[in-house]
Scaffold this motif. Structure first.
Motif, PDB file in Angstrom:
ATOM      1  N   MET A 330       0.805  -1.217   0.000  1.00  0.00           N
ATOM      2  CA  MET A 330       0.000   0.000   0.000  1.00  0.00           C
ATOM      3  C   MET A 330       0.841   1.271   0.000  1.00  0.00           C
ATOM      4  SD  MET A 330      -2.756  -1.229   2.893  1.00  0.00           S
ATOM      5  CE  MET A 330      -3.676   0.310   2.876  1.00  0.00           C
ATOM      6  N   VAL A 331       2.148   1.135   0.162  1.00  0.00           N
ATOM      7  CA  VAL A 331       3.019   2.309   0.268  1.00  0.00           C
ATOM      8  C   VAL A 331       3.346   2.831  -1.128  1.00  0.00           C
ATOM      9  CG1 VAL A 331       5.184   3.226   1.178  1.00  0.00           C
ATOM     10  CG2 VAL A 331       3.996   1.378   2.396  1.00  0.00           C
ATOM     11  N   HIS A 332       2.934   4.064  -1.411  1.00  0.00           N
ATOM     12  CA  HIS A 332       3.163   4.619  -2.740  1.00  0.00           C
ATOM     13  C   HIS A 332       4.573   5.172  -2.863  1.00  0.00           C
ATOM     14  CE1 HIS A 332       2.507   8.721  -1.141  1.00  0.00           C
ATOM     15  NE2 HIS A 332       1.498   8.209  -0.476  1.00  0.00           N
ATOM     16  N   LEU A 339      10.166   7.924   3.417  1.00  0.00           N
ATOM     17  CA  LEU A 339      10.539   6.995   4.482  1.00  0.00           C
ATOM     18  C   LEU A 339      12.026   6.668   4.429  1.00  0.00           C
ATOM     19  CD1 LEU A 339       9.446   5.109   6.754  1.00  0.00           C
ATOM     20  CD2 LEU A 339       9.230   3.350   4.992  1.00  0.00           C
ATOM     21  N   LEU A 340      12.514   6.339   3.250  1.00  0.00           N
ATOM     22  CA  LEU A 340      13.932   5.998   3.099  1.00  0.00           C
ATOM     23  C   LEU A 340      14.820   7.199   3.394  1.00  0.00           C
ATOM     24  CD1 LEU A 340      13.559   3.813  -0.092  1.00  0.00           C
ATOM     25  CD2 LEU A 340      14.417   3.001   2.109  1.00  0.00           C
ATOM     26  N   ASP A 341      14.352   8.386   3.046  1.00  0.00           N
ATOM     27  CA  ASP A 341      15.113   9.596   3.314  1.00  0.00           C
ATOM     28  C   ASP A 341      15.245   9.847   4.815  1.00  0.00           C
ATOM     29  OD1 ASP A 341      16.409  12.087   2.301  1.00  0.00           O
ATOM     30  OD2 ASP A 341      14.710  13.056   3.309  1.00  0.00           O
ATOM     31  N   ALA A 359      -1.766  -2.558  -5.833  1.00  0.00           N
ATOM     32  CA  ALA A 359      -0.752  -1.560  -5.513  1.00  0.00           C
ATOM     33  C   ALA A 359      -1.427  -0.350  -4.873  1.00  0.00           C
ATOM     34  CB  ALA A 359       0.004  -1.149  -6.769  1.00  0.00           C
ATOM     35  N   SER A 360      -0.637   0.600  -4.441  1.00  0.00           N
ATOM     36  CA  SER A 360      -1.150   1.800  -3.791  1.00  0.00           C
ATOM     37  C   SER A 360      -2.096   2.564  -4.711  1.00  0.00           C
ATOM     38  CB  SER A 360       0.018   2.711  -3.406  1.00  0.00           C
ATOM     39  OG  SER A 360       0.784   3.036  -4.557  1.00  0.00           O
ATOM     40  N   VAL A 361      -2.982   3.344  -4.093  1.00  0.00           N
ATOM     41  CA  VAL A 361      -3.898   4.168  -4.883  1.00  0.00           C
ATOM     42  C   VAL A 361      -3.115   5.237  -5.641  1.00  0.00           C
ATOM     43  CG1 VAL A 361      -5.850   5.759  -4.770  1.00  0.00           C
ATOM     44  CG2 VAL A 361      -5.801   3.746  -3.296  1.00  0.00           C
ATOM     45  N   GLU A 362      -2.114   5.811  -5.005  1.00  0.00           N
ATOM     46  CA  GLU A 362      -1.298   6.835  -5.661  1.00  0.00           C
ATOM     47  C   GLU A 362      -0.211   6.183  -6.510  1.00  0.00           C
ATOM     48  OE1 GLU A 362      -0.403  10.356  -3.275  1.00  0.00           O
ATOM     49  OE2 GLU A 362      -1.612   9.495  -1.687  1.00  0.00           O
TER      50      GLU A 362
END
Length: 682
Positions: A330-332, A339-341, A359-362
């Protein structure tokens, strides 16, 4: 050299012809207004021939449908792949094509045309801040190019950054934490722990019931042990020794939604509690308590109103040593980049999720891109040797084929403990795109776990909403009966906090046991049509009394993050009487074992949630799930959506298809998202 007046006039005329066709498609509902507006904006930045403007329209429209880029190969030919991706008729495409002819005929022709446009930055050339980026055979909006390349670099670096691991020490621990596997059976859960512990990135994928949180609980115990118990003999770990000093390892749990976060914490706490009896020397209850509650990714990163930036970033990183993210499908793309940053360089990141879910909506299909070949393994000989030494597992030769860096840190769990019956068989058949098998499973099931109304009538779905079906009773009458009982006996307005909270918990649990899922939002068979029809049916049965927007028993879904009230997009709650303010209503939300509430009048961005989209159901499960397909196919209707809907069901699944053949079309279609991430991460 600038253009002459005649050339400028001719260019303006060509632009108008194309934009008139774009406006016609917009009026017909085939395009967002934003896509035409973006093309007009690009035209203000310098001379823009119709092919560039067409590419802008298509790129913007694809972004709105979850694609991170436009593949130039999808533009090639008289009837290109992008037409099918957008669901346009051949007639509409040819009208658009005629308005901006001549068009490049090949991907290389498109590349040559776009490379010379002032509004496009070729990624290997000087950067002047253009809004479009051309990277090899892909055209991007700048921010998606930035996010995709950022994610690719960070993921690849973490996968390659392996730690010094004492494989024999890890083996001692894993032999304690996992029971012996059956002869000839590969323990992928044990292998996943061995793989995840050796680098700064671990990816564990698998369908429902394959034990992702069971596995990660043992991974946490392993990390806890190896961080603080190096001097404790492995043979003594099962003895009732005094708890050792805390390792000080900082662990955070997160998920895209509040419900998924609560479920993650609850599952891991239960798994650690069960493990504590096996290895009392580890003091796993301390580990569980120190982790604290699982949080949404927005909350973890420090979302701020009116801005896309977060409190935590590279300059102000998260204070964690290990971050576990569940429901990673779900993570776009933009969220994964953020998150990685925000992760400090030394931290481990472990991603959990089902690569076959929607997959994610975005924009972006990050987990799907990273796990695209997980079922084949792709492990190098060195990785296979490490898994043998650290987990005592000899991988079958078919999985040792030598893949990229990311494959070495990815493990797919393959045995479902929950879905061995008809629901699991149906999910597997859908995932394989086997239409005949799907029909056979639905037709031949005699357990009562499955039911199929094909074609269905609207009245059948409303009856399901009321009382379920034979062998899968319930429906929404269960929570409404429990709600009414509490109102009648005074519990609903009781000032006894414990009594009131227990009642609210029972009502919420009854509501969460059943749900109607839709493939689409609009129309009679979509969320909007069914929500109103279901409410009317429940009211006619005497179970609801609707008085305006807010009424007792109304289930609502939050549609936008609201930091003032602490509710987030996707949260679902029930409207019940406020015991402290007679005549007022509160909306109660379940967060694992905890319940919180907000005054109904403070919630601005909500919608009724008797029916919800399959997309919004991710991270949830219901004892009985009813999935309703639309009366005609659409771009969103594909096997990933059907698979996700099926796997929301815990014990019973009912499918309603108003038109015969729609299910077949959905199972045969596969969602494909344009992205460069798969090739970039290797």
């Amino acid at each position: 050299m600038g253009m002459t007046g005649d050339e400028l006039e001719e260019l303006a005329s060509a632009q108008q012809r194309l934009l008139a066709q774009v406006d016609a498609l917009t009026q017909a509902g085939q395009l967002r207004r934003l896509s035409g507006a973006f093309a007009r904006f690009v035209a203000t930045l310098g001379p823009a021939k119709p092919p560039l403007l067409l590419a802008c329209v298509l790129l913007s429209e694809l972004e709105g449908r979850g694609h991170s880029c436009l593949m130039l190969a999808d533009l090639a030919g008289a009837s290109p792949a992008v037409r099918a991706m957008l669901g346009w008729s051949e007639e509409d495409w040819q009208a658009l094509r005629a308005a901006c002819a001549p068009l490049p005929k090949s991907a290389s022709g498109w590349h040559a045309h776009l490379h010379q446009c002032d509004q496009v930055w070729p990624a290997d050339d000087l950067d002047f801040g253009q809004p479009l980026v051309l990277d090899e055979e892909r055209l991007y909006l700048r921010r998606y190019w930035r996010d995709e390349t950022s994610v690719a670099r960070a993921v690849r670096a973490r996968a390659l950054r392996q730690r010094e691991i004492d494989a024999l020490r890890v083996r001692q621990w894993l032999d304690i934490l996992f029971p012996p596997s059956k002869e000839g059976e590969t323990d992928w859960q044990k292998a996943a722990c061995a793989v995840a512990v050796r680098a700064d990135l671990g990816i564990i994928t698998g369908g429902p019931g394959t034990g992702k949180t069971y596995t990660v609980a043992r991974l946490l115990a392993l990390l806890f042990a190896t961080a603080g118990l190096e001097r404790v003999p492995a043979a003594a770990l099962t003895q009732n020794l005094p708890p050792p000093a805390s390792s000080g390892i900082r662990i955070a749990l997160a998920a895209p939604t509040g419900k998924a976060a609560a479920r993650l914490k609850q599952s891991i706490d239960q798994a650690l509690d069960a493990l504590s009896a096996l290895v009392p020397a580890l003091n796993l209850p301390e580990l569980a308590a120190r982790m604290g509650a699982a949080r949404t990714l927005h909350s973890l990163l420090g979302a701020r109103p009116d801005t896309r930036t977060f409190v935590h970033h590279k300059g102000n990183p998260l204070d964690v040593d290990v971050l576990i993210v569940d429901e990673a499908s779900m993570v776009h793309l933009e969220m994964m980049a953020s998150l990685l940053d925000a992760l400090p360089p030394h931290a481990r990141l472990v991603l959990l999720g089902d690569k076959d879910q929607l997959a994610s909506v975005e924009a972006g299909a990050v987990l799907g891109d990273m796990c695209h070949d997980a079922e084949h393994g792709g492990y190098s000989a060195a990785t296979a040797d490490y898994i043998r030494d650290a987990a005592g597992i000899t991988l079958p030769a078919a999985f040792v084929q030598g893949g990229g860096a990311l494959a070495q840190q990815t493990v797919m769990l393959r045995k479902s403990m929950r879905f061995g019956g008809p629901i699991g068989q149906l999910a597997l058949a859908v995932n394989a795109g086997d239409v005949a098998r799907v029909r056979a499973v639905l037709r031949d099931d005699d357990s009562g776990q499955l039911a199929w109304f094909d074609p269905a009538q609207h009245a059948q779905v409303l009856q399901l909403a009321l009382e379920g079906r034979p062998q899968a009773a319930g429906g929404y009458q269960r929570y409404l009966h429990r709600m009414k009982a509490g109102i009648d006996d005074g519990t609903a307005l009781s000032h006894d906090a414990a009594r009131h909270e227990a009642w609210v918990g029972e009502v919420l649990a009854a509501f969460e046991s059943f749900r109607i899922l839709c493939a689409v939002r609009d129309g009679e068979w979509g969320v909007s049509g069914l929500n109103d029809a279901i409410a009317t049916r429940l009211e006619s049965a005497g179970l609801l009394r609707r008085r305006g927007e807010w009424y007792v028993g109304r289930p609502v879904m939050v549609t936008r993050n609201d930091y003032a009230t602490g509710v987030f997009n996707g949260d679902i709650g029930l409207t019940l009487p406020d015991p402290l303010r007679p005549g007022s209503l509160r909306v109660y939300f379940s967060e694992g074992p905890k319940i919180r509430s907000v005054l109904a009048t403070r919630l601005r961005n909500v919608e009724t949630a008797f029916a919800m989209t399959v997309h919004k159901s991710q991270g949830s499960e219901f004892a009985h799930t009813v999935m309703v397909l639309p009366s005609s196919g659409s771009a969103v209707l594909a096997r990933e959506l059907v698979y996700t809907g099926i796997t929301r069901a815990r014990t019973h699944f009912t499918l309603a298809t108003p038109v015969a053949g729609v299910l077949d079309e959905a199972v045969a279609a596969r969602t494909q998202r344009a992205s460069g991430l798969r090739g970039l991460v290797g």
